[in-house]
Design an enzyme around this catalytic site. Structure first.
Site: not given
Length: 194
Positions: A77, A176, A178
């Site tokens: 990001c 992202h 994650e």
């Protein structure tokens, strides 16, 4: 394998940590240049604002540390955006790994800014696992990197932009991993195998 996550004033280190724990990966969160330089792999996450973050990195000497790394480095990001030469966010000079200018999205019709949500990856040349073709991943951002020769995956929102890039040992994703479920786990695993 020694994995270092660069600690700075970024907001998503905790969620990156949880994702790595789910994968059973040991890591250190650090702003110590020696620990970062001696790691086998380095993660450069980021949620925040470009100029504040670049000031922090420069004050700690981490800008020079990142530029000197020879092992695989993954920017996430804001981490990806800071790897570029310049950002329109507060007219910020960045690290310059990718010779690109980070642009601000201009809202169009019902497409609002920030871009927030799940969007599809279209893989181009690069490092990403072929299984990620057409998979959806999670984005939250108001700025983007235009498609360029280092683009590894493209996503379309308002206009096409770089969802992932690679140059030498520097890998980067705008989304992202994650927060991107199985597709995000595959991105992290692919990077960790690099």
């Amino acid at each position: 394998m020694k994995l270092s996550i660069i600690r700075y004033n970024a907001g998503n280190i905790q969620s990156v940590s949880f994702a790595l724990e789910r994968l059973g990966v040991d890591f250190t969160i650090t702003d110590d240049p020696e620990q970062i330089s001696s790691a086998d792999k380095v993660l450069f996450p980021g949620v925040g604002e470009a100029s504040t973050t670049m000031n922090y990195l420069r004050n700690k000497g981490l800008d020079k540390v990142i530029l000197g790394l020879k092992q695989p480095v993954l920017g996430i990001c804001l981490g990806m955006q800071l790897m570029c030469r310049h950002s329109e966010e507060n007219n910020t000079d960045c690290l310059g790994i990718f010779d690109e200018t980070v642009k601000q999205f201009i809202p169009k019709g019902d497409m609002k800014v920030p871009h927030m949500g799940w969007n599809q990856l279209k893989l181009s040349n690069g490092w990403m696992d072929p299984a990620l073709q057409n998979k959806n991943v999670y984005f939250v951002h108001s700025f983007y990197v235009p498609v360029n020769p280092h683009t590894s995956a493209v996503t379309e929102y308002i206009n096409p932009f770089s969802a992932a890039m690679r140059k030498d040992n520097f890998y980067a994703v705008q989304f992202h991993p994650e927060k991107s479920a199985e597709a995000g786990e595959l991105v992290l695993k692919t990077f960790l195998r690099s």
